[in-house]
Scaffold this motif. Structure first.
Motif, PDB file in Angstrom:
ATOM      1  N   MET A   1     116.402 -49.501 -45.954  1.00 16.56           N
ATOM      2  CA  MET A   1     115.239 -48.744 -45.556  1.00 16.56           C
ATOM      3  C   MET A   1     115.700 -47.378 -45.069  1.00 16.56           C
ATOM      4  SD  MET A   1     112.490 -49.581 -42.527  1.00 16.56           S
ATOM      5  CE  MET A   1     113.525 -49.328 -41.103  1.00 16.56           C
ATOM      6  N   THR A   2     114.960 -46.381 -45.454  1.00 18.41           N
ATOM      7  CA  THR A   2     115.190 -45.027 -44.968  1.00 18.41           C
ATOM      8  C   THR A   2     114.278 -44.790 -43.781  1.00 18.41           C
ATOM      9  OG1 THR A   2     115.734 -44.270 -47.192  1.00 18.41           O
ATOM     10  CG2 THR A   2     115.106 -42.585 -45.594  1.00 18.41           C
ATOM     11  N   ARG A   3     114.842 -44.425 -42.660  1.00 21.92           N
ATOM     12  CA  ARG A   3     114.050 -44.183 -41.451  1.00 21.92           C
ATOM     13  C   ARG A   3     113.613 -42.725 -41.337  1.00 21.92           C
ATOM     14  NH1 ARG A   3     114.127 -48.546 -38.111  1.00 21.92           N
ATOM     15  NH2 ARG A   3     115.796 -50.042 -38.444  1.00 21.92           N
ATOM     16  N   ASP A  75     110.042 -58.527 -42.870  1.00 23.57           N
ATOM     17  CA  ASP A  75     109.885 -59.077 -44.217  1.00 23.57           C
ATOM     18  C   ASP A  75     111.221 -59.073 -44.947  1.00 23.57           C
ATOM     19  OD1 ASP A  75     107.155 -59.681 -44.146  1.00 23.57           O
ATOM     20  OD2 ASP A  75     106.582 -57.653 -44.720  1.00 23.57           O
ATOM     21  N   THR A  76     111.364 -59.988 -45.877  1.00 25.57           N
ATOM     22  CA  THR A  76     112.624 -60.119 -46.616  1.00 25.57           C
ATOM     23  C   THR A  76     112.732 -59.086 -47.731  1.00 25.57           C
ATOM     24  OG1 THR A  76     111.729 -61.662 -48.251  1.00 25.57           O
ATOM     25  CG2 THR A  76     112.625 -62.617 -46.193  1.00 25.57           C
ATOM     26  N   ILE A  77     113.959 -58.900 -48.159  1.00 26.65           N
ATOM     27  CA  ILE A  77     114.215 -58.027 -49.296  1.00 26.65           C
ATOM     28  C   ILE A  77     113.549 -58.590 -50.541  1.00 26.65           C
ATOM     29  CG2 ILE A  77     116.051 -57.180 -50.825  1.00 26.65           C
ATOM     30  CD1 ILE A  77     117.838 -57.123 -48.281  1.00 26.65           C
ATOM     31  N   ASP A  78     113.568 -59.899 -50.688  1.00 27.38           N
ATOM     32  CA  ASP A  78     112.912 -60.537 -51.838  1.00 27.38           C
ATOM     33  C   ASP A  78     111.419 -60.241 -51.850  1.00 27.38           C
ATOM     34  OD1 ASP A  78     115.330 -61.559 -52.640  1.00 27.38           O
ATOM     35  OD2 ASP A  78     114.924 -63.606 -51.959  1.00 27.38           O
ATOM     36  N   HIS A  79     110.790 -60.269 -50.676  1.00 25.69           N
ATOM     37  CA  HIS A  79     109.355 -59.968 -50.585  1.00 25.69           C
ATOM     38  C   HIS A  79     109.088 -58.522 -51.002  1.00 25.69           C
ATOM     39  CE1 HIS A  79     105.226 -60.157 -49.284  1.00 25.69           C
ATOM     40  NE2 HIS A  79     105.421 -59.157 -48.444  1.00 25.69           N
ATOM     41  N   ALA A  80     109.906 -57.608 -50.509  1.00 25.30           N
ATOM     42  CA  ALA A  80     109.756 -56.193 -50.873  1.00 25.30           C
ATOM     43  C   ALA A  80     109.917 -56.006 -52.380  1.00 25.30           C
ATOM     44  CB  ALA A  80     110.771 -55.339 -50.118  1.00 25.30           C
ATOM     45  N   VAL A 104     111.106 -48.146 -48.057  1.00 24.12           N
ATOM     46  CA  VAL A 104     112.089 -48.804 -48.912  1.00 24.12           C
ATOM     47  C   VAL A 104     111.853 -48.323 -50.333  1.00 24.12           C
ATOM     48  CG1 VAL A 104     112.867 -51.009 -49.847  1.00 24.12           C
ATOM     49  CG2 VAL A 104     112.225 -50.846 -47.453  1.00 24.12           C
ATOM     50  N   SER A 105     112.915 -47.939 -50.988  1.00 23.73           N
ATOM     51  CA  SER A 105     112.813 -47.530 -52.384  1.00 23.73           C
ATOM     52  C   SER A 105     113.510 -48.549 -53.264  1.00 23.73           C
ATOM     53  CB  SER A 105     113.449 -46.147 -52.590  1.00 23.73           C
ATOM     54  OG  SER A 105     114.860 -46.244 -52.475  1.00 23.73           O
ATOM     55  N   ILE A 106     113.223 -48.471 -54.528  1.00 22.50           N
ATOM     56  CA  ILE A 106     113.887 -49.362 -55.480  1.00 22.50           C
ATOM     57  C   ILE A 106     115.399 -49.117 -55.439  1.00 22.50           C
ATOM     58  CG2 ILE A 106     113.757 -47.951 -57.570  1.00 22.50           C
ATOM     59  CD1 ILE A 106     112.700 -51.598 -57.430  1.00 22.50           C
ATOM     60  N   ARG A 107     115.788 -47.886 -55.152  1.00 20.47           N
ATOM     61  CA  ARG A 107     117.215 -47.543 -55.027  1.00 20.47           C
ATOM     62  C   ARG A 107     117.832 -48.296 -53.846  1.00 20.47           C
ATOM     63  NH1 ARG A 107     117.541 -41.688 -55.029  1.00 20.47           N
ATOM     64  NH2 ARG A 107     117.643 -41.928 -57.266  1.00 20.47           N
TER      65      ARG A 107
END
Length: 122
Positions: A1-3, A75-80, A104-107
């Motif tokens: 995640m980018t803050r 939340d989980t990375i899988d959920h994102a 959160v980006s796809i990158r």
């Protein structure tokens, strides 16, 4: 995640938003009303506006995605990833108690996936 979020208000123009996105080298800007997220404007939205022959003075309100899907920090990375894949988008705001705390980006997800698969030191 980018803050370190790039944000604009809903009265911004496409030109202003696009210039700030280029300056920060990001693919999305979060549109806020106070501290609450109201929309997101992505490079894909800007591209659609350009294809429709809109100039930089066009308001972002005509092109932004209102009420985007969001996730919470727990939340989980899988959920994102699931939300992004099924929703067809590449940026997902992270909201904690109604306040945007990151994106959160796809990158970002690819970095995590690659880190998980990278060989560890001997």
């Amino acid at each position: 995640m980018t803050r370190s979020l790039l944000t604009v208000s809903a009265d911004a123009t496409l030109g202003e938003a696009a210039a700030r996105m280029v300056e920060r080298a990001v693919g999305a800007v979060v549109v806020l009303e106070g501290e609450r997220i109201t929309a997101i404007l992505t490079e894909r939205d800007v591209l659609k506006a350009v294809a429709a022959a809109k100039d930089g003075e066009a308001p972002i309100t005509e092109w932004m995605t209102r009420h985007p899907d969001t996730i919470e920090p727990t939340d989980t990375i899988d959920h994102a990833a699931s939300l992004m894949i099924h929703g067809g988008f590449r940026h997902l705001p992270v909201v904690d108690d109604g306040k945007v705390v990151g994106i959160v980006s796809i990158r970002d997800l690819m970095r995590v996936a690659l880190d998980d698969r990278s060989p560890r030191g001997v």
